[in-house]
Scaffold this motif. Sequence first.
Motif, mmCIF file in Angstrom:
data_model
loop_
_atom_site.group_PDB
_atom_site.id
_atom_site.type_symbol
_atom_site.label_atom_id
_atom_site.label_comp_id
_atom_site.label_asym_id
_atom_site.label_seq_id
_atom_site.Cartn_x
_atom_site.Cartn_y
_atom_site.Cartn_z
ATOM 1 N N SER A 133 33.572 40.930 34.111
ATOM 2 C CA SER A 133 33.907 40.501 32.759
ATOM 3 C C SER A 133 32.764 40.785 31.788
ATOM 4 C CB SER A 133 34.240 39.010 32.761
ATOM 5 O OG SER A 133 34.571 38.561 31.467
ATOM 6 N N GLU A 136 32.643 44.474 31.072
ATOM 7 C CA GLU A 136 33.726 44.821 30.149
ATOM 8 C C GLU A 136 33.307 44.554 28.701
ATOM 9 O OE1 GLU A 136 38.407 43.672 29.236
ATOM 10 O OE2 GLU A 136 37.114 42.285 30.347
ATOM 11 N N ILE A 187 40.600 47.704 32.846
ATOM 12 C CA ILE A 187 40.831 46.256 32.797
ATOM 13 C C ILE A 187 41.801 45.943 31.661
ATOM 14 C CG2 ILE A 187 39.798 43.998 32.457
ATOM 15 C CD1 ILE A 187 37.211 45.093 33.643
ATOM 16 N N SER A 190 41.124 39.725 31.305
ATOM 17 C CA SER A 190 40.225 39.007 32.199
ATOM 18 C C SER A 190 39.910 37.637 31.622
ATOM 19 C CB SER A 190 38.929 39.795 32.423
ATOM 20 O OG SER A 190 38.241 39.994 31.203
ATOM 21 N N SER A 327 40.502 39.184 36.897
ATOM 22 C CA SER A 327 40.653 40.409 36.111
ATOM 23 C C SER A 327 41.876 41.163 36.613
ATOM 24 C CB SER A 327 39.423 41.307 36.228
ATOM 25 O OG SER A 327 38.311 40.754 35.565
#
Length: 331
Positions: A133, A136, A187, A190, A327
Amino acid sequence: MQTLGSFMIYTRIVGSGSFLPTTVVSNNSLAKDLLSRGIHTSDDWIVQRTGIKQRYLAKDDINTSYMAVESAKMALTDSGINASDIDLIIVATSTPDCIFPSTACIVQSKLNANRAAAFDLQAACSGFVYALSTAESFICSKKAKNVLIIGSEKFSRILDWNDRSTCVLFGDGAGAFVLTASYDCGILSSCISSDGSISDILSVSGHFEKGEIKGSPFVKMDGQSVFKNAVKVLEESARAVCNKACVDISNVNWFIPHQANIRIIKMLGRRLNVSDDKFIITVDKHANTSAASIPLAFNVARLDGRIKNGDLVLIQGVGGGFTWGSSLVRI
């Protein structure tokens, strides 16, 4: 995932790697060792309660950074991205080589990833999902293009080998992802969460104070409380990320939860109405490798051909803190 102009920026997994020590310890072997110290257990007792059949344990000269580097090398080769092109390294670990420098800085040096910023992230068994996360956020905000995240643990260092309730549960190992910015998949959503009010159900209280260790240096766990809370938050988190991405849970191809206990995973499947064959299971072979468990499981399933490009994969972690997160990723 973030919109920039008319384009969506995703964080895509472009490489994965793993490392396991060479020493495999079966339940029977561990039971014999424990019996020599007057502690009774058996293969049946461990399998019935956890699903664990064996674990990998690192020798004294193998530390967390070594395992992290080896898994990272594999992931970099898989991705086709050079270490010199990595912008950020995040190592998720609860068993760093030392208090500081960070294990991530040691890894950065050993990889010659000279452009990369580096730091450790400590969220216990949820660490890899937290790292994913965090990566990201860096990629979608354009603060980094290529990020290396690693979960690496030498939990055998912090186990009380006279405590049957914990020493049979854990193993050592490392896994890594190389992530990069993408405009087509990655992704989709998340979330990460925590509840510090129940931090005492899974913890290591030991700390240094004036040259002495205060508290216990070993893992302590309230197994029933961990089980109850883990199932609850994993179910809620799975539904939350799927709802956020407007994806029905039935359309997820593979589920990779933290590999702590087969009973937690099976109960989660029942709560989500997901069949057992959609779960990637490695807890039987690896035991609980904390922050390393998710990338280790992912890499096994990717190498054996189960996880393919285009698949929807739900990755979930839960652990001490109390922490958890999920995620949803399009591979």
